[in-house]
Design a protein around this motif. Sequence first.
Motif, PDB file in Angstrom:
ATOM      1  N   LEU A 104       0.855  -1.181   0.097  1.00  0.00           N
ATOM      2  CA  LEU A 104      -0.091  -0.129  -0.049  1.00  0.00           C
ATOM      3  C   LEU A 104       0.851   1.312  -0.022  1.00  0.00           C
ATOM      4  CD1 LEU A 104      -2.911  -0.863   2.455  1.00  0.00           C
ATOM      5  CD2 LEU A 104      -2.945  -1.053   0.066  1.00  0.00           C
ATOM      6  N   PHE A 105       1.983   1.337   0.830  1.00  0.00           N
ATOM      7  CA  PHE A 105       2.992   2.329   0.716  1.00  0.00           C
ATOM      8  C   PHE A 105       3.495   2.732  -0.746  1.00  0.00           C
ATOM      9  CE2 PHE A 105       5.862   4.409   4.024  1.00  0.00           C
ATOM     10  CZ  PHE A 105       6.180   5.395   3.128  1.00  0.00           C
ATOM     11  N   LEU A 106       3.907   1.587  -1.292  1.00  0.00           N
ATOM     12  CA  LEU A 106       4.611   1.506  -2.634  1.00  0.00           C
ATOM     13  C   LEU A 106       3.525   2.021  -3.501  1.00  0.00           C
ATOM     14  CD1 LEU A 106       6.335  -1.937  -2.651  1.00  0.00           C
ATOM     15  CD2 LEU A 106       7.402   0.443  -2.836  1.00  0.00           C
ATOM     16  N   ARG A 107       2.216   1.752  -3.496  1.00  0.00           N
ATOM     17  CA  ARG A 107       1.275   2.245  -4.506  1.00  0.00           C
ATOM     18  C   ARG A 107       1.089   3.471  -4.232  1.00  0.00           C
ATOM     19  NH1 ARG A 107      -3.929   2.936  -5.844  1.00  0.00           N
ATOM     20  NH2 ARG A 107      -4.832   2.154  -7.662  1.00  0.00           N
ATOM     21  N   ASP A 108       0.953   4.014  -2.831  1.00  0.00           N
ATOM     22  CA  ASP A 108       0.728   5.459  -2.510  1.00  0.00           C
ATOM     23  C   ASP A 108       1.860   6.333  -3.326  1.00  0.00           C
ATOM     24  OD1 ASP A 108      -1.322   5.088  -1.373  1.00  0.00           O
ATOM     25  OD2 ASP A 108      -0.573   5.191   0.352  1.00  0.00           O
ATOM     26  N   LEU A 109       3.167   5.798  -3.167  1.00  0.00           N
ATOM     27  CA  LEU A 109       4.207   6.514  -3.758  1.00  0.00           C
ATOM     28  C   LEU A 109       4.380   6.866  -5.283  1.00  0.00           C
ATOM     29  CD1 LEU A 109       7.300   5.094  -1.721  1.00  0.00           C
ATOM     30  CD2 LEU A 109       6.361   7.392  -1.541  1.00  0.00           C
ATOM     31  N   CYS A 110       3.760   5.622  -5.889  1.00  0.00           N
ATOM     32  CA  CYS A 110       3.617   5.628  -7.357  1.00  0.00           C
ATOM     33  C   CYS A 110       2.620   6.731  -7.742  1.00  0.00           C
ATOM     34  CB  CYS A 110       3.180   4.303  -7.829  1.00  0.00           C
ATOM     35  SG  CYS A 110       4.567   2.931  -7.863  1.00  0.00           S
ATOM     36  N   VAL A 111       1.515   6.706  -7.013  1.00  0.00           N
ATOM     37  CA  VAL A 111       0.334   7.547  -7.418  1.00  0.00           C
ATOM     38  C   VAL A 111       0.579   8.786  -7.073  1.00  0.00           C
ATOM     39  CG1 VAL A 111      -2.094   8.191  -6.987  1.00  0.00           C
ATOM     40  CG2 VAL A 111      -1.309   5.676  -7.034  1.00  0.00           C
ATOM     41  N   GLN A 112       1.288   9.357  -5.788  1.00  0.00           N
ATOM     42  CA  GLN A 112       1.435  10.607  -5.400  1.00  0.00           C
ATOM     43  C   GLN A 112       2.629  11.262  -5.970  1.00  0.00           C
ATOM     44  OE1 GLN A 112       1.103  10.309  -1.210  1.00  0.00           O
ATOM     45  NE2 GLN A 112      -1.073   9.581  -1.272  1.00  0.00           N
ATOM     46  N   VAL A 113       3.952  10.498  -6.055  1.00  0.00           N
ATOM     47  CA  VAL A 113       4.917  10.961  -6.579  1.00  0.00           C
ATOM     48  C   VAL A 113       5.275  11.132  -8.022  1.00  0.00           C
ATOM     49  CG1 VAL A 113       7.661  10.881  -6.317  1.00  0.00           C
ATOM     50  CG2 VAL A 113       6.129  10.300  -4.332  1.00  0.00           C
ATOM     51  N   GLY A 114       4.614  10.033  -8.518  1.00  0.00           N
ATOM     52  CA  GLY A 114       4.610   9.983 -10.014  1.00  0.00           C
ATOM     53  C   GLY A 114       5.447   9.211 -10.826  1.00  0.00           C
ATOM     54  N   PRO A 115       6.009   9.662 -11.983  1.00  0.00           N
ATOM     55  CA  PRO A 115       6.752   8.711 -12.903  1.00  0.00           C
ATOM     56  C   PRO A 115       8.070   8.476 -12.467  1.00  0.00           C
ATOM     57  CG  PRO A 115       5.512  10.514 -14.384  1.00  0.00           C
ATOM     58  CD  PRO A 115       5.387  10.853 -12.945  1.00  0.00           C
ATOM     59  N   ASP A 116       8.917   9.372 -11.862  1.00  0.00           N
ATOM     60  CA  ASP A 116      10.416   8.953 -11.295  1.00  0.00           C
ATOM     61  C   ASP A 116      10.164   7.871 -10.519  1.00  0.00           C
ATOM     62  OD1 ASP A 116      10.904  11.044 -12.733  1.00  0.00           O
ATOM     63  OD2 ASP A 116      11.114  12.638 -11.252  1.00  0.00           O
ATOM     64  N   CYS A 117       9.249   7.757  -9.608  1.00  0.00           N
ATOM     65  CA  CYS A 117       9.124   6.659  -8.537  1.00  0.00           C
ATOM     66  C   CYS A 117       8.324   5.710  -9.165  1.00  0.00           C
ATOM     67  CB  CYS A 117       8.164   7.301  -7.310  1.00  0.00           C
ATOM     68  SG  CYS A 117       8.373   5.881  -5.822  1.00  0.00           S
ATOM     69  N   LEU A 118       7.685   5.914 -10.031  1.00  0.00           N
ATOM     70  CA  LEU A 118       6.735   4.577 -10.502  1.00  0.00           C
ATOM     71  C   LEU A 118       7.799   3.882 -11.458  1.00  0.00           C
ATOM     72  CD1 LEU A 118       4.034   3.351 -11.220  1.00  0.00           C
ATOM     73  CD2 LEU A 118       3.949   4.955 -13.344  1.00  0.00           C
ATOM     74  N   ASP A 119       8.827   4.245 -12.156  1.00  0.00           N
ATOM     75  CA  ASP A 119       9.406   3.262 -13.017  1.00  0.00           C
ATOM     76  C   ASP A 119      10.022   2.544 -12.047  1.00  0.00           C
ATOM     77  OD1 ASP A 119       8.619   4.299 -15.259  1.00  0.00           O
ATOM     78  OD2 ASP A 119      10.205   5.748 -15.761  1.00  0.00           O
ATOM     79  N   THR A 120      10.822   3.224 -11.009  1.00  0.00           N
ATOM     80  CA  THR A 120      11.759   2.521  -9.884  1.00  0.00           C
ATOM     81  C   THR A 120      10.850   1.363  -9.357  1.00  0.00           C
ATOM     82  OG1 THR A 120      13.120   4.140  -9.570  1.00  0.00           O
ATOM     83  CG2 THR A 120      13.102   2.326  -7.974  1.00  0.00           C
ATOM     84  N   CYS A 121       9.686   1.668  -9.168  1.00  0.00           N
ATOM     85  CA  CYS A 121       8.797   0.548  -8.445  1.00  0.00           C
ATOM     86  C   CYS A 121       8.391  -0.571  -9.284  1.00  0.00           C
ATOM     87  CB  CYS A 121       7.825   1.184  -7.917  1.00  0.00           C
ATOM     88  SG  CYS A 121       7.875   2.366  -6.444  1.00  0.00           S
ATOM     89  N   LEU A 122       8.050  -0.160 -10.570  1.00  0.00           N
ATOM     90  CA  LEU A 122       7.792  -1.285 -11.630  1.00  0.00           C
ATOM     91  C   LEU A 122       8.883  -2.350 -11.759  1.00  0.00           C
ATOM     92  CD1 LEU A 122       5.574   0.707 -14.211  1.00  0.00           C
ATOM     93  CD2 LEU A 122       4.865  -0.655 -12.039  1.00  0.00           C
ATOM     94  N   LYS A 123      10.134  -1.702 -12.009  1.00  0.00           N
ATOM     95  CA  LYS A 123      11.307  -2.623 -12.013  1.00  0.00           C
ATOM     96  C   LYS A 123      11.346  -3.462 -11.066  1.00  0.00           C
ATOM     97  CE  LYS A 123      13.408   0.411 -15.528  1.00  0.00           C
ATOM     98  NZ  LYS A 123      14.759   1.104 -15.550  1.00  0.00           N
ATOM     99  N   GLY A 124      11.524  -2.713  -9.821  1.00  0.00           N
ATOM    100  CA  GLY A 124      11.853  -3.415  -8.529  1.00  0.00           C
ATOM    101  C   GLY A 124      10.804  -4.422  -7.805  1.00  0.00           C
ATOM    102  N   ILE A 125       9.587  -4.154  -8.402  1.00  0.00           N
ATOM    103  CA  ILE A 125       8.365  -5.382  -7.566  1.00  0.00           C
ATOM    104  C   ILE A 125       8.319  -6.309  -8.572  1.00  0.00           C
ATOM    105  CG2 ILE A 125       6.513  -4.572  -9.183  1.00  0.00           C
ATOM    106  CD1 ILE A 125       5.100  -4.530  -6.173  1.00  0.00           C
ATOM    107  N   TYR A 126       8.760  -6.254  -9.939  1.00  0.00           N
ATOM    108  CA  TYR A 126       8.862  -7.526 -10.900  1.00  0.00           C
ATOM    109  C   TYR A 126       9.902  -8.143 -10.431  1.00  0.00           C
ATOM    110  CZ  TYR A 126       9.173 -10.300 -15.072  1.00  0.00           C
ATOM    111  OH  TYR A 126       9.335 -11.219 -15.884  1.00  0.00           O
ATOM    112  N   LYS A 127      11.194  -7.567 -10.346  1.00  0.00           N
ATOM    113  CA  LYS A 127      12.409  -8.474  -9.869  1.00  0.00           C
ATOM    114  C   LYS A 127      12.358  -9.160  -8.445  1.00  0.00           C
ATOM    115  CE  LYS A 127      15.704  -5.405 -12.681  1.00  0.00           C
ATOM    116  NZ  LYS A 127      16.998  -4.772 -12.301  1.00  0.00           N
ATOM    117  N   ALA A 128      11.751  -8.316  -7.512  1.00  0.00           N
ATOM    118  CA  ALA A 128      11.227  -9.088  -6.346  1.00  0.00           C
ATOM    119  C   ALA A 128      10.463 -10.294  -6.608  1.00  0.00           C
ATOM    120  CB  ALA A 128      10.878  -8.252  -5.206  1.00  0.00           C
ATOM    121  N   TYR A 129       9.464 -10.012  -7.303  1.00  0.00           N
ATOM    122  CA  TYR A 129       8.502 -11.240  -7.572  1.00  0.00           C
ATOM    123  C   TYR A 129       9.139 -12.344  -8.233  1.00  0.00           C
ATOM    124  CZ  TYR A 129       4.435 -13.926  -9.782  1.00  0.00           C
ATOM    125  OH  TYR A 129       3.744 -14.662 -10.091  1.00  0.00           O
TER     126      TYR A 129
END
Length: 378
Positions: free
Chosen positions: A233-258
């Motif tokens: 939920l925290f990560l999703r809030d960061l992606c929604v509120q902070v925007g593209p800079d954080c979103l790209d990092t989260c998308l890559k990171g969460i896929y690798k962690a998966y």
Amino acid sequence: GSSKKKAKQHVDQLKRLQEKDPEFFKYLEECDKELLEFNDDGIADDQESDEEPKSVPKEEPKESVKPITMEMVDSWCKGAEDGKIGSIRSILQAFRRACHYGEDSGDNSAPKFSVMSGSVLDKVMHYVLKNMDSILRQLLGAPSSGGKKEKISELMMTNSWKRNGNLMRVYLVNAFHMITEMTDDQMIAFTILRVRASAVFLAAFPSLLRKYVKTLLYTWARGRGAMPFISFLFLRDLCVQVGPDCLDTCLKGIYKAYLVNCKLSKSISGSKLQHIQFLGNCVKELYTVDPQSAYQHAFVFIRQLAVILRGALTERGPKTSKDKKQKERNKPTNKQLEVLFLLVFAKYFLVFWKHKCCLLIGGIHSFRLFADNSSFLG
């Protein structure tokens, strides 16, 4: 010692000089009287060093450290709720000491108030985590909740931020220290849950934002209990509120962690399978935040999955005996099961983008080509 022996020899030389050459001795008395007055009384018997004796530094009197009492905390809490800047700074200073409680600072920079009892520590921790977001929002003139990166950028130009914006950083830095250093899962989950309310303010501190993302990805993938869900939920809030800079990092990171969690051992429990399914649902949810950005990542990832699937289809289990040769050949291996989880994840993307008119031509073609040949997709 040798020094005392040399001194005695020098005294004897002066006596012989007086007997052999009285005139020169008289000259020395007039011109270099100190030389003739030399004696060995001050020479110690032990070995001496040419180095100057080291002066022992005097211990400076330590400043008395006042303990933090419950009355002081109650006073600061009341003042903080009234918007008194002095009380807010004091309670944040106490919060910092609570987060670093028991650690050796290694310097003499301990603040004026350092000592606190267990009950006082609990009071400080719970009050700050529960109320500091709303207190600082009111102090800085920020929205009462949520917000976007653009709003924070505007806020950083105001005088209130220039005067007191560092207080938000103090709060976020010490909360992050708690998340990374504590071992109690429930307390870590509680801290993440409370700090989540201030997620948008991390846009003002890029280096701290990267640290939070990295840690949240870890607690999401490896945490227990409620921690993975709260971290997501925290990560999703960061992606929604902070925007593209954080979103790209989260998308890559969460896929690798998966991907890491999809690696299976020889024996796998039902709870592990449920955990992998939960992680997959989280990944799908995060990729729906911004389909356009997710498309760029998913296009690459699905093509990678096609290559992995090609290798998995040709892999066979270990041959234990000739009688079980056929059975082992038809049994899906761990590698194939890993790919199954990834394909379920990829399958979701295909359906999603089909409805969004964003078909992945190359990725879908590769995926279908190999998925149709799989005997375990059903």
